[in-house]
Design an enzyme around this catalytic site. Structure first.
Site, PDB file in Angstrom:
ATOM      1  N   PHE A 237       0.784  -1.149  -0.061  1.00 54.04           N
ATOM      2  CA  PHE A 237      -0.077   0.067   0.098  1.00 54.04           C
ATOM      3  C   PHE A 237       0.866   1.259  -0.010  1.00 54.04           C
ATOM      4  CE2 PHE A 237      -1.711  -3.341   2.861  1.00 54.04           C
ATOM      5  CZ  PHE A 237      -2.878  -3.812   1.833  1.00 54.04           C
ATOM      6  N   ILE A 463       2.323  -7.437  -5.053  1.00 55.66           N
ATOM      7  CA  ILE A 463       1.948  -6.889  -3.661  1.00 55.66           C
ATOM      8  C   ILE A 463       0.635  -7.264  -3.511  1.00 55.66           C
ATOM      9  CG2 ILE A 463       3.772  -5.202  -3.949  1.00 55.66           C
ATOM     10  CD1 ILE A 463       1.497  -3.186  -4.799  1.00 55.66           C
ATOM     11  N   THR A 465      -2.000  -7.513  -5.811  1.00 59.44           N
ATOM     12  CA  THR A 465      -2.648  -6.949  -6.603  1.00 59.44           C
ATOM     13  C   THR A 465      -2.920  -8.039  -7.882  1.00 59.44           C
ATOM     14  OG1 THR A 465      -0.620  -6.191  -7.690  1.00 59.44           O
ATOM     15  CG2 THR A 465      -1.914  -4.633  -6.400  1.00 59.44           C
ATOM     16  N   ILE A 644     -10.006  -3.286 -18.657  1.00 56.59           N
ATOM     17  CA  ILE A 644      -9.441  -3.984 -17.500  1.00 56.59           C
ATOM     18  C   ILE A 644      -9.015  -5.504 -17.839  1.00 56.59           C
ATOM     19  CG2 ILE A 644     -10.660  -5.077 -15.436  1.00 56.59           C
ATOM     20  CD1 ILE A 644     -10.799  -2.182 -15.561  1.00 56.59           C
ATOM     21  N   PRO A 647     -10.667  -8.775 -14.798  1.00 56.40           N
ATOM     22  CA  PRO A 647     -11.841  -8.367 -14.037  1.00 56.40           C
ATOM     23  C   PRO A 647     -12.003  -8.944 -12.786  1.00 56.40           C
ATOM     24  CG  PRO A 647     -12.558  -8.793 -16.148  1.00 56.40           C
ATOM     25  CD  PRO A 647     -11.135  -9.398 -16.214  1.00 56.40           C
ATOM     26  N   THR A 649      -9.369  -9.906 -10.574  1.00 57.75           N
ATOM     27  CA  THR A 649      -8.623  -9.204  -9.392  1.00 57.75           C
ATOM     28  C   THR A 649      -8.813  -7.760  -9.328  1.00 57.75           C
ATOM     29  OG1 THR A 649      -6.805  -9.121 -11.233  1.00 57.75           O
ATOM     30  CG2 THR A 649      -6.604 -11.014  -9.485  1.00 57.75           C
ATOM     31  N   GLY A 719      -5.222   0.431  -8.922  1.00 57.66           N
ATOM     32  CA  GLY A 719      -4.967  -0.176  -7.427  1.00 57.66           C
ATOM     33  C   GLY A 719      -5.187   1.060  -6.408  1.00 57.66           C
ATOM     34  N   GLU A 720      -5.501   2.307  -6.890  1.00 61.35           N
ATOM     35  CA  GLU A 720      -5.715   3.123  -5.604  1.00 61.35           C
ATOM     36  C   GLU A 720      -7.034   3.833  -5.748  1.00 61.35           C
ATOM     37  OE1 GLU A 720      -1.708   5.029  -4.959  1.00 61.35           O
ATOM     38  OE2 GLU A 720      -1.366   4.112  -6.790  1.00 61.35           O
TER      39      GLU A 720
END
Lengths: 753, 337
Positions: A237, A463, A465, A644, A647, A649, A719-720
């Site tokens: 993160f 990580i 993801t 994407i 989809p 993950t 991711g964020e």
């Protein structure tokens, strides 16, 4: 070049899933090393001052103690690491100076973890204590405007002051967010092994090459002699996105002992030996016409940092671009206190700054008597309001409309406090989410066997993801293979470099280099095939040939087995080594990648377009009318983020972001004791994160979006963005439920009593 | 964590002999009993507890873990797990306040491990007690001072505190026990004795390091809760920042005997508010003979928190405590019992 061939965009389970759930996956501290000694850190219980004396007598007497490092015996052996912004930061054993609570002041090494811990508890250190400044408003805290540079600008447009003065409807409000710590479940570990001049560092990291270069520099080593290994990371993160001071000290401990040394820092030490999200303050001023058009926007932010560091996240770069507004002013200030240096944490700028903007937009919607979604529609734009470039794509209102339909937003009675279920007040709130779309240079090695098995190798980061899987999907897609025929090797600095896994660039950067490697293999096979006489492809345009598991395929179904096509170019497997430099990259960025630098093409700083992913987040909260506890039983989020890749993950990433957003709005805060500048709740019992019972229905809508301007494959980072709108959406829902506007997070019972 | 010797007590006599130096629950007592271990082991790893010897009393389970519900009383073996007690049909039916206080505590994993005896002796969660890098803590290091008085103290106690210690008693089950006039059975060097549960935990009185009235070597072997017309109409309300796995910001154990609309008898315990398991007798007395309406509930709650002393971060607690109690009382009055 959107998905046309197959696997990109189809849900796929993680190819490393079984390894993870069976314990076969090796996290950094799981790597077996011969005969390790164990380190335990001793950290300072004061936030400012000097180490006066260190009494090691009792510690040395503990059986099995091998070495104790302090500033008295290792000062000067390393160059201090840099802050996340490459500037100055706090130091550790280089001197007797204590910069912050929980600073490493000694490292004990023993035959066992337990022995090292006991000895660490028996060290007696005396300090000369200076009264510390804990945070904003503390005596001795120093405020200054942040330093501006090419990547740190204060966006400005038009004439804010005049426009705001003239605005018929105004909002002028201040907001605050607390200190937060990432608390990944995998702790901060480091294992160092020397082999002559060569050092191997096993450490969970989001930056294989950055860690390698950083450690080499700290220890004065040739980077060629440093290898970093981090095959899996148990949550990062942002917290594992940069070098921290511990790594070099463990390397020195291992060198002194001539033996591998392993450190697993404790949960509470993780609060102070790594980074965190600093507390922020915001002043928001919005001016609008009575029909809801924004005419003036000013956002000033304040952020805490350490004494020596100028680190700041500066989210005005995002908030200034969110809505069509002709007059914008921004400013960011930093406040130096006696604290450890903050760093990246999921959507570092956007999470705190969008809380302020999206709360103010909600306040404006009530001042205008407009539905908050309609207010955003009125001010939606396809043009970056600061520099006039087009957005590469912006599907914000599609996200709001689809989320609102799924959520049942139409049932909302706009009057605060008007919706109720027994003793529970009900509130609906919404906010915009966004995150810039970034892509970096990357390199990879890909080999294909004549039997149709591929291996791709690159120093990318898993990580949590799903990086192994998105890379495998890309290769399988481009080479026409089954997913199980692609092996992915990551997490080793001996492999070709990729940028830091930060700024949500990972999927875009690695997919493009993987696709480029596949194309190079295809092109080699195709070129050889059309030039040969013994094939059905002789004389054809090589661009018309495709690689598949069944072989080389051409127009009209012509095909040739793979082994035959490959025999023409190599004796066995065909291996390519490729580099991908996305358009618009700074000169030298590719070379810098090998030196551990992470120059990217940033969505906010491109010449051609401004590139962001957008989303809408809608939340239902329930607040008990008497005891005021807040629960959030329902969240619907919709995101449009280009292609994407996986989809399945991606859904997890969005869901995880939204969950963290609930946590950020309602639960999380690191309590900084104002008197001592120490973190009080530095454990997972007292640093609250939601449990399962706190997260009810959590829906994610992935709004289809084709974007051929953001990058060739149309991939935006995901991711964020999932956390970005949640703070404000929850606060706005609490206002709707109760009529109480909470401008300081987290929203806890005492603020509503 | 420091090296220590470990011994297993297979029966209560051996436990008592092994435990001669347990003192009265002090942090620095050289011997500590180990049952579920859910607090002891944590605090040893944190270097807060440094016993030279640990006496494992899990062997007492065979003889001291039964749960018996009779028309006269509920008897709970001290080695019964929190989980087993919480799901016992007699407890669920006749003493819902006890079942709920256990169900709402900790996590499923902890409730499976933790014993009732260990649970009532659970040590405070005060962060300054649990982290030895804070130099001032009268409970851990007598005479050193109290950090919480002047530092962050959002979840510190407001009732039963003095300037030596404002730490909070963290448990839930004990709040139900204290409300229901429970007794605790202790077995020690001089044999067996029963004391009122209310007297098990000492007030700080300037010596917060002495936590209990246990005699050295004494082991809790059982709890007894007298049956009463109020135990069925009882509940435990726990208010906290998240929905599960968290200590109370405020809680109330309430048991009522109603006569039509009026209160014949009330039993009230408060959690999340006090230095030790807290009985609100003033509030009980105010309710007797009166209808349980909003106004009377508020008067009782006001009386219950009248003695509150706050220290900045916990200024909100008396108000939250009052609201919690009012909600619990009205909810209990509305129960079908």
């Amino acid at each position: 070049m959107a998905d046309d061939t197959g696997l990109i965009g189809k849900p796929a389970v993680r190819i490393d899933g079984v390894a993870k759930v069976t314990g076969e996956a090796r996290y950094a501290s799981d790597e077996p090393v011969p005969n390790p000694a164990f380190a335990f850190l001793v950290t300072s219980p004061i936030a400012s001052g000097r180490v006066r004396s260190i009494d090691q007598t009792a510690a040395r007497a503990v059986p099995g103690v091998l070495d104790i490092l302090t500033h008295e015996n290792v000062a000067g052996e390393i160059t201090p690491p840099k802050a996340p912004d490459q500037g100055k930061t706090t130091t550790t054993l280089e001197s007797d100076k204590v910069w912050h609570d929980g600073q490493i002041v000694a490292v004990v090494v023993a035959e066992t973890f337990e022995g090292a811990r006991e000895a660490a508890h028996r060290i007696n250190i005396a300090y000369d204590v200076q009264p510390p400044a804990a945070s904003f408003d503390s005596p001795g805290a120093q405020e200054e405007p942040r330093k501006l540079g090419p990547e740190k600008k204060d966006p400005v447009k038009g004439d804010f002051a005049t426009a705001f003065a003239a605005a018929p409807v105004k909002i002028d409000a201040r907001y605050a967010t607390p200190t937060q710590h990432h608390n990944p479940i995998e702790l901060f570990t480091t294992t160092c092994v020397w082999d002559g001049p060569k050092l191997t560092v096993y450490e969970p990291t989001q930056t294989m090459y950055g860690l390698k270069a950083g450690v080499a520099k700290q220890l004065g080593l040739d980077p060629a002699n440093v290898r970093t290994v981090s095959r899996y990371v148990g949550g990062a993160f942002g917290s594992k996105g940069m070098l921290t001071s511990r790594t070099a000290w463990i390397a020195i401990a291992a060198r002194r002992l001539k033996r591998p040394v392993k450190l697993v820092a404790t949960r509470d030490q993780g609060f102070t030996i790594a980074t965190y999200r600093a507390e922020t303050r915001h002043h928001l001023q919005l001016g609008a016409t009575p029909d809801g058009r924004l005419t003036a926007l000013r956002h000033e932010g304040w952020e805490v940092t350490s004494r020596p560091s100028g680190y700041n996240v500066g989210g005005t770069d995002t908030t200034a671009r969110m809505y069509a507004c002709p007059n914008v002013a921004t400013k960011v200030n930093i406040v130096h206190a006696d604290r450890n240096t903050p760093g990246f944490m999921r959507a570092p700028p956007d999470t705190p700054y969008m809380f302020a903007l999206e709360s103010a937009m909600d306040e404006l919607s009530y001042a205008l008597n407009l539905d908050p979604i309609e207010l955003r529609r009125i001010n939606d734009t396809q043009t970056d309001p600061i520099d006039g470039k087009p957005f590469s794509s912006r599907s914000l209102m599609k996200c709001f409309d689809q989320a609102a339909a799924r959520f049942g937003w139409a049932k909302r009675n706009p009057k605060p406090g008007s919706m109720r279920d027994g003793d529970w007040l009900i509130g609906y709130g919404c906010a915009t989410a966004c995150y810039p779309s970034n892509i970096g240079p990357a390199a990879a090695r890909l080999s294909l066997t004549p039997r149709g098995k591929a291996v791709i190798q690159l120093a990318a980061h898993e990580i949590g993801t799903g990086a192994y899987t998105t890379i495998a999907i890309t290769v399988a897609d481009r080479l026409g293979l089954k997913l199980e025929d692609v092996k992915v090797v990551l997490g080793d600095s001996d492999l070709p470099p990729v940028p830091v896994a930060g700024g949500s660039n990972n999927a875009a950067s690695t997919a493009h280099v993987a696709a480029k490697a596949c194309e190079e293999i295809r092109a080699k096979l195709a070129a050889a095939a059309v030039a040969a006489n013994d094939t059905p492809f002789a004389g054809l345009d090589p661009a018309t040939l495709k690689v598949t598991a069944a072989g080389l395929v051409g127009p009209g179904g012509k095909r040739e087995p793979l082994d035959k096509a490959m025999a023409r170019v190599s004796g066995g497997p065909l291996e390519v080594h490729v580099e991908n430099a996305p358009e618009g990259l700074k000169p030298g960025a590719l070379a810098g990648l090998y030196q551990g630098q992470a120059d990217m093409v940033r969505g906010t700083a491109r010449k051609d377009v401004t590139a962001f992913a957008f989303g809408a987040q809608l939340v239902e909260v329930r607040v008990h009318a008497r005891t005021c506890e807040v629960r959030a039983p329902r969240v619907v989020s919709a995101f449009a983020a280009g292609t994407i890749v996986n989809p399945l993950t991606a859904y997890s990433q969005f869901m995880g972001g939204a969950t963290w957003g609930l946590s950020s709005a309602l639960h999380e805060a690191t309590e900084v004791d104002p008197r001592t500048a120490r973190y009080v709740n530095d454990n997972l019992a007292d640093y609250l994160v939601p449990v399962n019972a706190d997260v009810g229905s959590l829906e994610v809508i992935m709004v289809p979006e084709e974007d051929n301007r953001v990058n060739p494959m149309g991939i935006k980072g995901i991711g964020e963005i999932g956390i970005v709108g949640m703070n404000a959406a929850v606060a706005n829902a609490v206002y709707h439920a109760t009529g109480r506007r909470i401008r300081e997070l987290p929203i806890r019972i005492e603020k509503l009593l | 964590m420091r090296p220590f010797s470990y011994e297993r007590a297979s029966d209560v006599q051996r436990a008592v002999i092994g435990g001669r130096e347990t003192r009265q629950g002090q942090t620095d007592a050289p011997v500590q009993f180990l049952a579920g271990g859910t607090t002891l082991i944590d605090l040893m790893k944190l270097d807060v507890l440094r016993p030279a010897r640990v006496v494992d009393i899990k062997g007492l389970k065979a003889a001291h873990a039964s749960i018996e519900a009779t028309p006269q009383r509920l008897r709970l073996g001290a080695l019964a797990s929190m989980a087993a007690t919480a799901r016992h049909p007699g407890v669920l039916r006749d003493y819902p306040v006890i079942a709920e206080s256990l169900q709402l505590a900790a996590s499923a994993q902890l409730r499976n491990m933790a014993t009732l005896g260990g649970n009532v002796l659970q040590r405070t969660r005060c962060p300054y007690y649990r982290d030895t890098s804070w130099a001032e803590c009268n409970k851990r290091d007598p005479g050193s001072g109290c950090t919480a008085l002047k530092s962050f103290n959002r979840n510190h106690a407001v009732l039963g505190v003095d300037d030596s210690c404002i730490s909070q008693y963290p448990g839930d089950f004990a709040v139900a026990l204290v409300a229901l006039d429970a007794a605790v059975e202790l077995t020690g060097p001089t044999g067996r004795r029963m004391i009122a549960f209310e007297t098990l935990h000492r007030p700080p009185q300037g010596k917060p390091n002495v936590e209990t009235t246990l005699m050295p070597g004494e082991v809790i072997t059982a709890f007894e809760v007298p049956a009463g017309p109020w135990t069925r109409r009882s509940l435990y309300l726990k208010i906290r920042d998240r929905s599960s796995y968290e200590f109370a910001l405020s809680s109330a154990a309430v048991a009522l005997d109603l006569n039509g609309g009026a209160v014949r008898q009330a039993r009230i315990g408060l959690g999340g508010m006090a230095y030790r398991p807290w009985r609100a007798k003033e509030a009980e007395a105010l309710l007797v003979g009166r209808p349980l309406n909003e106004g009377n509930a508020m008067a009782a709650a006001t009386a219950a928190l009248a003695g509150a002393r706050t220290h900045g971060g916990n200024d909100f607690k008396p108000e939250l405590g009052r609201r919690t109690l009012v909600r619990a009382l009205l909810q209990a009055a509305a129960m079908e019992a």
